[in-house]
Design a protein around this motif. Structure first.
Motif, PDB file in Angstrom:
ATOM      1  N   MET A  50      63.069  40.114  75.318  1.00  0.00           N
ATOM      2  CA  MET A  50      63.032  38.975  74.396  1.00  0.00           C
ATOM      3  C   MET A  50      63.539  39.407  73.029  1.00  0.00           C
ATOM      4  N   THR A  51      64.445  38.634  72.475  1.00  0.00           N
ATOM      5  CA  THR A  51      65.011  38.932  71.162  1.00  0.00           C
ATOM      6  C   THR A  51      64.277  38.155  70.076  1.00  0.00           C
ATOM      7  N   VAL A  52      63.849  38.866  69.046  1.00  0.00           N
ATOM      8  CA  VAL A  52      63.207  38.234  67.887  1.00  0.00           C
ATOM      9  C   VAL A  52      64.294  37.878  66.880  1.00  0.00           C
ATOM     10  N   VAL A  53      64.274  36.648  66.407  1.00  0.00           N
ATOM     11  CA  VAL A  53      65.277  36.183  65.467  1.00  0.00           C
ATOM     12  C   VAL A  53      64.678  36.136  64.056  1.00  0.00           C
ATOM     13  N   LEU A  54      65.331  36.818  63.131  1.00  0.00           N
ATOM     14  CA  LEU A  54      64.942  36.829  61.723  1.00  0.00           C
ATOM     15  C   LEU A  54      66.027  36.149  60.904  1.00  0.00           C
ATOM     16  N   ARG A  55      65.650  35.702  59.726  1.00  0.00           N
ATOM     17  CA  ARG A  55      66.634  35.136  58.807  1.00  0.00           C
ATOM     18  C   ARG A  55      66.692  35.993  57.546  1.00  0.00           C
ATOM     19  N   GLY A  56      67.921  36.249  57.077  1.00  0.00           N
ATOM     20  CA  GLY A  56      68.118  37.038  55.877  1.00  0.00           C
ATOM     21  C   GLY A  56      69.115  36.376  54.953  1.00  0.00           C
ATOM     22  N   LEU A  57      69.057  36.739  53.684  1.00  0.00           N
ATOM     23  CA  LEU A  57      69.986  36.210  52.677  1.00  0.00           C
ATOM     24  C   LEU A  57      70.634  37.365  51.942  1.00  0.00           C
ATOM     25  N   THR A  58      71.956  37.365  51.917  1.00  0.00           N
ATOM     26  CA  THR A  58      72.710  38.402  51.210  1.00  0.00           C
ATOM     27  C   THR A  58      73.746  37.748  50.313  1.00  0.00           C
ATOM     28  N   TRP A  59      74.616  38.538  49.713  1.00  0.00           N
ATOM     29  CA  TRP A  59      75.590  37.985  48.764  1.00  0.00           C
ATOM     30  C   TRP A  59      76.952  37.852  49.418  1.00  0.00           C
ATOM     31  N   GLY A  90      78.885  42.787  50.674  1.00  0.00           N
ATOM     32  CA  GLY A  90      77.505  42.372  50.840  1.00  0.00           C
ATOM     33  C   GLY A  90      77.158  41.944  52.246  1.00  0.00           C
ATOM     34  N   TYR A  91      78.056  41.193  52.887  1.00  0.00           N
ATOM     35  CA  TYR A  91      77.717  40.685  54.218  1.00  0.00           C
ATOM     36  C   TYR A  91      78.380  41.450  55.365  1.00  0.00           C
ATOM     37  N   GLY A  92      79.508  42.109  55.098  1.00  0.00           N
ATOM     38  CA  GLY A  92      80.224  42.792  56.174  1.00  0.00           C
ATOM     39  C   GLY A  92      79.395  43.808  56.925  1.00  0.00           C
ATOM     40  N   PRO A  93      78.727  44.747  56.238  1.00  0.00           N
ATOM     41  CA  PRO A  93      77.935  45.749  56.962  1.00  0.00           C
ATOM     42  C   PRO A  93      76.780  45.140  57.741  1.00  0.00           C
ATOM     43  N   LEU A  94      76.152  44.116  57.179  1.00  0.00           N
ATOM     44  CA  LEU A  94      75.002  43.507  57.845  1.00  0.00           C
ATOM     45  C   LEU A  94      75.427  42.752  59.098  1.00  0.00           C
ATOM     46  N   VAL A 138      66.509  42.574  68.237  1.00  0.00           N
ATOM     47  CA  VAL A 138      66.312  41.886  66.958  1.00  0.00           C
ATOM     48  C   VAL A 138      67.647  41.286  66.511  1.00  0.00           C
ATOM     49  N   GLU A 139      67.638  40.010  66.227  1.00  0.00           N
ATOM     50  CA  GLU A 139      68.827  39.358  65.677  1.00  0.00           C
ATOM     51  C   GLU A 139      68.498  38.836  64.285  1.00  0.00           C
ATOM     52  N   VAL A 140      69.325  39.205  63.315  1.00  0.00           N
ATOM     53  CA  VAL A 140      69.156  38.674  61.962  1.00  0.00           C
ATOM     54  C   VAL A 140      70.313  37.715  61.682  1.00  0.00           C
ATOM     55  N   VAL A 141      69.970  36.485  61.380  1.00  0.00           N
ATOM     56  CA  VAL A 141      70.966  35.496  60.983  1.00  0.00           C
ATOM     57  C   VAL A 141      71.097  35.575  59.469  1.00  0.00           C
ATOM     58  N   TRP A 142      72.256  36.054  59.007  1.00  0.00           N
ATOM     59  CA  TRP A 142      72.456  36.286  57.575  1.00  0.00           C
ATOM     60  C   TRP A 142      73.164  35.107  56.925  1.00  0.00           C
TER      61      TRP A 142
END
Length: 357
Positions: free
Chosen positions: A1-10, A15-19, A27-31
């Protein structure tokens, strides 16, 4: 099961390319992205209600803590993990996220003000501000907070209660005014990204003190921040960069957050994923890697000395507002004939009121 997180970057590739390039199994982070200025204009308490992870900068730490928007890292991560990450981080970046005896973010991105120039237009970069005065096609970065941050880089007090080293601040303002009179003022609204792009496009040759972006290594080169005085060991800049903060919304998903951050801050991730896509890691191993340095046209070796001796800004709640006021005053001083010494004294008095009033 994948846990989905939300993140905010610039919203710059750095800022967003590496993430977006990094993935952690399970774990999936939606940036989401927003301008850097957005982190100051939108209430942090509102952002914390939407996201588990926030990419923040250290000067806003006091406001973030006051709003209850970020958690102490000691409440989220194991002491063993924190010790490892601290040992791997460029030291000042770790210290910049400490407040009132706690850490409130993990260093993610490292930057300082340095000299950036177009190598096809300038064979030898300036070593001191006296050299800057002899250059043509120079542009200063004075938009937003950056006029004030130049002054802090050149003359910020490194210890004690004062904001500025008075004599250096007066000298710095006199030099900046002289450079401003000779520079192209039509670019006064450009932020560091805009100025890097201007230089890369051939619109100017040199910006002597600006936050550096290795991302533009295909067209530009860098050198240490110019020295204010000949006997200075190094030119001084003001520390920038970003950190990764965890919000109270993450309490119910803390195991997923821990797993994701362990993978993201792993040295191999920083060297093999973050650096190749133009991320500017806060991990010392990246700054000391000859391979990474070559890939980005010597950015890291050219600016590391300035980074490790940078001025770290105050982080109390209320600093951001004063920082904006400071920059506005510096812009006014560049364009008038007011006495710099009197101006420095007024800045210092008002800083004291904001800090202690």
């Amino acid at each position: 099961m994948t846990v989905v997180l939300r993140g905010l970057t610039w919203d710059h590739p750095r800022g967003y390319g590496p993430l977006e390039a990094f993935s952690e199994p399970g774990v999936e982070v939606v940036w989401d992205r927003q301008p850097l200025s957005g982190f100051e204009s939108m209430p942090l308490s509102e952002l914390a209600g939407r996201y588990e992870l926030l990419v923040i900068d250290h000067p806003g730490l006091g406001a973030a803590v006051e709003a209850g928007a970020v958690l102490p890292v000691e409440d989220v991560f194991a002491a063993e993990d924190l010790a490892v990450w601290r040992s791997r981080a460029v030291p000042l970046t770790w210290e910049s996220y400490q407040l009132e005896g706690h850490g409130f973010a993990l260093p993610l991105d490292a930057a300082t003000q340095a000299c950036v120039y177009r190598p096809d237009g300038l064979s030898t970069p300036p070593r001191g501000w006296s050299d800057v005065l002899r250059l043509s096609e120079v542009v200063l970065c004075v938009a937003g907070p950056h006029a004030g941050l130049m002054l802090l880089g050149m003359a910020g007090a490194r210890s004690g209660p004062r904001l500025l080293q008075r004599d250096r601040a007066v000298e710095a303002l006199e030099l900046l005014r002289a450079v401003w009179k000779r520079s192209d003022r039509s670019f006064a609204e450009l932020d560091p990204i805009g100025i890097h792009e201007l230089l890369a496009a051939g619109g100017a040759v040199c910006c002597p003190l600006i936050y550096s972006y290795a991302y533009y290594g295909h067209a530009l080169a860098w050198s240490a921040a110019p020295r204010l005085r000949p006997d200075d060991q190094l030119g001084n800049g003001t520390l920038g960069g970003t950190g990764l903060a965890v919000t109270p919304r993450a309490y119910s998903r803390v195991l997923a957050v821990t797993k994701y951050v362990r993978g993201l801050l792993d040295v191999r991730t920083q060297l093999d994923v973050v650096a190749p896509v133009g991320g500017q890691s806060a991990t010392t191993a990246v700054w000391e890697s000859a391979e990474v340095d070559r890939a980005w046209n010597g950015h890291y070796s050219a600016t590391l000395g300035t980074l490790t001796t940078s001025y770290v800004r105050p982080r109390f709640d209320g600093w951001i507002g004063f920082q904006d006021e400071l920059s506005e005053r510096v812009r006014e001083l560049l364009g008038n004939d007011d006495d710099p010494a009197a101006a420095v004294d007024r800045i210092e008095d008002d800083y004291w009121k904001v800090r202690h009033g």
